[in-house]
Design a protein around this motif. Structure first.
Motif, PDB file in Angstrom:
ATOM      1  N   LEU A   1       0.854  -1.189   0.000  1.00 17.93           N
ATOM      2  CA  LEU A   1       0.000   0.000   0.000  1.00 17.93           C
ATOM      3  C   LEU A   1       0.886   1.234   0.000  1.00 17.93           C
ATOM      4  O   LEU A   1       1.714   1.410   0.893  1.00 17.93           O
ATOM      5  CB  LEU A   1      -0.872  -0.001   1.263  1.00 17.93           C
ATOM      6  CG  LEU A   1      -1.775   1.211   1.434  1.00 17.93           C
ATOM      7  CD1 LEU A   1      -2.882   1.219   0.385  1.00 17.93           C
ATOM      8  CD2 LEU A   1      -2.372   1.227   2.839  1.00 17.93           C
TER       9      LEU A   1
ATOM     10  N   THR B   1      10.043  -6.705   2.315  1.00 19.16           N
ATOM     11  CA  THR B   1       9.677  -5.741   1.273  1.00 19.16           C
ATOM     12  C   THR B   1      10.912  -5.359   0.457  1.00 19.16           C
ATOM     13  O   THR B   1      10.863  -5.260  -0.762  1.00 19.16           O
ATOM     14  CB  THR B   1       9.059  -4.476   1.922  1.00 19.16           C
ATOM     15  OG1 THR B   1       8.009  -4.907   2.777  1.00 19.16           O
ATOM     16  CG2 THR B   1       8.520  -3.534   0.892  1.00 19.16           C
TER      17      THR B   1
ATOM     18  N   GLY C   1       6.522  -8.181  10.696  1.00 16.17           N
ATOM     19  CA  GLY C   1       6.801  -8.046  12.125  1.00 16.17           C
ATOM     20  C   GLY C   1       8.273  -7.993  12.502  1.00 16.17           C
ATOM     21  O   GLY C   1       8.609  -7.886  13.681  1.00 16.17           O
TER      22      GLY C   1
HETATM   23  P1  G4P Z   1       8.075  -5.649   8.844  1.00 14.21           P
HETATM   24  O1  G4P Z   1       8.705  -4.320   9.170  1.00 14.21           O
HETATM   25  O2  G4P Z   1       6.691  -5.812   9.426  1.00 14.21           O
HETATM   26  O3  G4P Z   1       8.953  -6.812   9.107  1.00 14.21           O
HETATM   27  O4  G4P Z   1       7.803  -5.703   7.298  1.00 14.21           O
HETATM   28  P2  G4P Z   1       8.742  -5.614   6.040  1.00 14.21           P
HETATM   29  O5  G4P Z   1      10.104  -6.100   6.370  1.00 14.21           O
HETATM   30  O6  G4P Z   1       8.006  -6.242   4.929  1.00 14.21           O
HETATM   31  O7  G4P Z   1       8.771  -4.036   5.851  1.00 14.21           O
HETATM   32  C1  G4P Z   1       9.934  -3.367   5.574  1.00 14.21           C
HETATM   33  C2  G4P Z   1       9.695  -1.915   5.313  1.00 14.21           C
HETATM   34  O8  G4P Z   1       8.624  -1.712   4.398  1.00 14.21           O
HETATM   35  C3  G4P Z   1       9.332  -1.121   6.507  1.00 14.21           C
HETATM   36  O9  G4P Z   1       9.812   0.186   6.265  1.00 14.21           O
HETATM   37  C4  G4P Z   1       7.803  -1.112   6.469  1.00 14.21           C
HETATM   38  O10 G4P Z   1       7.295  -0.013   7.193  1.00 14.21           O
HETATM   39  C5  G4P Z   1       7.564  -0.984   5.006  1.00 14.21           C
HETATM   40  N1  G4P Z   1       6.332  -1.561   4.520  1.00 14.21           N
HETATM   41  C6  G4P Z   1       5.894  -2.841   4.626  1.00 14.21           C
HETATM   42  N2  G4P Z   1       4.752  -3.008   3.955  1.00 14.21           N
HETATM   43  C7  G4P Z   1       4.449  -1.809   3.418  1.00 14.21           C
HETATM   44  C8  G4P Z   1       3.387  -1.355   2.608  1.00 14.21           C
HETATM   45  O11 G4P Z   1       2.454  -2.065   2.214  1.00 14.21           O
HETATM   46  N3  G4P Z   1       3.437  -0.042   2.227  1.00 14.21           N
HETATM   47  C9  G4P Z   1       4.430   0.804   2.624  1.00 14.21           C
HETATM   48  N4  G4P Z   1       4.358   2.064   2.222  1.00 14.21           N
HETATM   49  N5  G4P Z   1       5.459   0.409   3.382  1.00 14.21           N
HETATM   50  C10 G4P Z   1       5.455  -0.893   3.769  1.00 14.21           C
HETATM   51  P3  G4P Z   1      11.331   0.504   6.469  1.00 14.21           P
HETATM   52  O12 G4P Z   1      12.238  -0.461   5.821  1.00 14.21           O
HETATM   53  O13 G4P Z   1      11.534   0.643   7.938  1.00 14.21           O
HETATM   54  O14 G4P Z   1      11.547   1.770   5.657  1.00 14.21           O
HETATM   55  P4  G4P Z   1      11.282   3.286   5.900  1.00 14.21           P
HETATM   56  O15 G4P Z   1      10.580   3.488   7.203  1.00 14.21           O
HETATM   57  O16 G4P Z   1      12.640   3.889   5.887  1.00 14.21           O
HETATM   58  O17 G4P Z   1      10.426   3.667   4.747  1.00 14.21           O
END
Ligand code: G4P
Length: 190
Positions: A20, A100, A130
């Motif tokens: 999303l 992701t 998670g």
């Molecule tokens: P997890 O955190 O629950 O284990 O999930 P995952 O590894 O799949 O998610 C990795 C990154 O992608 C996280 O951001 C999470 O917030 C973001 N993310 C997961 N699913 C979605 C989605 O459907 N949409 C969006 N927009 N983001 C998603 P991050 O790596 O911490 O990156 P950032 O905060 O620097 O952007």
């Protein structure tokens, strides 16, 4: 939280069947009025809990956690993914695998900023698999502190994040829970 669900319906874009995009109000451009309402809702959901600190991870968690922290009247600490020159050498660390992004990264928090008597609320933008929440809870435990719960803006219930986090004994409260996005159609839980 109806306000957030409605905003997702208006401005969210479904990519494929599982991602999303919410850049318009949550991940790139930030709607601070909405964040304020989210902060109040987190406060209500964790009513009665003694919380001394909010922990999140860079980047997108920081803004949500910071606005929410005003309603808890506690400091925000964010786990760092990128090492700057000025990072303390004494850190608590955890390895987080991102499905992701299909890569692992190490998150770090200076030992100065979580102590054994802290009661920590973890806040993040998404709950997917998670791993980020687990990494942060490992850091809290390394400090000998306690995780009071995890507050999530958007949970994707079709991924296994909630089960993984609850298995660690962490209470999860999400503001919007998405049941499915098959074929681009957003379905919320209740
Ligand atoms: P997890 O955190 O629950 O284990 O999930 P995952 O590894 O799949 O998610 C990795 C990154 O992608 C996280 O951001 C999470 O917030 C973001 N993310 C997961 N699913 C979605 C989605 O459907 N949409 C969006 N927009 N983001 C998603 P991050 O790596 O911490 O990156 P950032 O905060 O620097 O952007």
């Amino acid at each position: 939280m109806e306000l957030l669900k409605n905003r997702i319906l208006t401005d969210g874009k479904v990519i494929g069947n599982s991602v999303l995009k919410v850049d318009n109000f949550l991940n790139h451009q930030l709607d601070i009025k909405l964040f304020n309402e989210m902060g109040k809702e987190f406060r209500r959901l964790f009513e009665g809990e003694a919380i001394t600190k909010i922990l999140t991870v860079e980047a997108s968690g920081i803004a949500i956690a910071s606005i929410a922290a005003q309603y808890f009247d506690v400091p925000v600490v964010f786990a760092k993914k990128y090492l700057g020159n000025n990072m303390d050498s004494e850190t608590y660390e955890a390895e987080v695998f991102s499905f992701t992004k299909n890569q692992s990264f190490r998150i770090r928090v200076s030992k100065k900023y979580i102590s054994h008597d802290d009661r920590v609320l973890i806040i993040d933008d998404f709950l997917a698999n998670g791993r980020a929440i687990l990494g942060m809870s490992q850091i809290v435990r390394q400090a000998g502190a306690r995780v009071v719960g995890a507050g999530i803006a958007i949970e994707k219930a079709f991924q296994n994040g909630r089960a993984v986090v609850e298995q660690e004994g962490i209470r999860v409260k999400s503001l919007a829970i998405i049941e499915s996005m098959e074929g681009g159609k957003l379905v919320f839980k209740d």
